[in-house]
Design an enzyme around this catalytic site. Structure first.
Site: not given
Ligand SMILES: NC(=O)c1ccc[n+]([C@@H]2O[C@H](COP(=O)([O-])OP(=O)(O)OC[C@H]3O[C@@H](n4cnc5c(N)ncnc54)[C@H](O)[C@@H]3O)[C@@H](O)[C@H]2O)c1
Length: 241
Positions: A149, A153
């Site tokens: 990744h 991450k």
């Molecule tokens: N299920 C899937 O298919 C899939 C695919 C890609 C990523 N993910 C997961 O999605 C998650 C996010 O990934 P990302 O790359 O977008 O991360 P990122 O760090 O770019 O974004 C996370 C966002 O969440 C916000 N945040 C933090 N606490 C919060 C709260 N209490 N309420 C609302 N917003 C809040 C942060 O400010 C940030 O903008 C990770 O856990 C990643 O592993 C899942």
């Protein structure tokens, strides 16, 4: 978890032309996934983006629930369960894509006034990879997983790798716990190899998400289906396909 009790009633008519749009709020709206989900919801004819809670945007989840039918959560491992708890208490259904927490933590939300759906990976190719790995597990002597990744991450191993390993161990207990190797490098998005080995041969099953768009059809599907789940929480996109 009750993965067997997952199907929506298609007759609910959620996708019917002219029906009321599904009001969707996206927690983590400023993040990499959140921004892509907001754009996908905006572009879906049967949905309306009604909230973009994210601390960096100055909006809390509690502020958007009154205007939402579904809360989508792509935040952090430490916040997803609390967000889901708050949403279901307000009668708002939840679709969680956040990884890095144990989905069993959501069991406390069974019987809540709204449904919870969670998937460690919303890409159809990744769901197929997990299914093929599960099937192959019973036929090979050993297996290991390499997940790769982008370097920002937060969780390690990935939720997809953890779920793949769990599915394989369930299908083939003789394999024991499947070792998982994690690679974090710039230039990567989300990739996984399941390598199975036996005498004189290996089998490699590989999936690559090269763009976050790969997750969007699965996320939109979950938004459309979460309200009509007959059991909750449900874990895994395979239960909606
Ligand atoms: N299920 C899937 O298919 C899939 C695919 C890609 C990523 N993910 C997961 O999605 C998650 C996010 O990934 P990302 O790359 O977008 O991360 P990122 O760090 O770019 O974004 C996370 C966002 O969440 C916000 N945040 C933090 N606490 C919060 C709260 N209490 N309420 C609302 N917003 C809040 C942060 O400010 C940030 O903008 C990770 O856990 C990643 O592993 C899942």
């Amino acid at each position: 978890m009750r993965p067997e009790a997952e199907r929506e009633d298609q007759a609910a008519g959620q996708d019917a032309p002219g029906s009321t749009p599904i009001r969707v709020a996206v927690a983590g709206a400023a993040g990499r996934m959140g921004q892509t989900v907001c754009a996908a919801v905006d572009g879906a004819g049967d949905m309306e983006l009604t909230g973009r809670p994210d601390p960096t945007l100055g909006t809390a989840v509690s502020e958007v629930l009154a205007d939402a039918d579904v809360l989508v959560d792509f935040t952090t491992p430490g916040t997803a369960v609390a967000n889901a708890r708050e949403a279901v208490a307000a009668g708002v259904h939840v679709v969680i894509g956040t990884t890095g927490f144990d989905p069993a933590e959501l069991d406390e939300l069974a019987g809540a006034p709204a449904n919870v759906f969670v998937a460690p990976n919303f890409a159809i190719g990744a769901v197929l990879m997990m299914e093929f790995a599960r099937q192959a597990a019973a036929h090979m002597a050993r297996a290991e997983i390499i997940e790769l990744h982008h370097e920002r991450k937060l969780d390690k191993p990935s939720g997809t790798a953890a779920r793949t390993g769990a599915l394989m161990s369930q299908a083939a207990p003789a394999l024991g716990e499947i070792p998982i190797h994690s690679v974090r490098l710039p230039g990567l998005v989300a990739h996984q190899e399941v390598i199975l080995g036996d005498v004189g041969q290996t089998l490699t099953i590989r999936h690559d998400s090269t763009d976050r768009e790969s997750f969007m059809p699965g996320v939109l599907l979950a938004i459309r289906r979460v309200r009509a789940l007959t059991g909750s929480p449900v874990v895994g996109l395979e239960h909606l396909l």
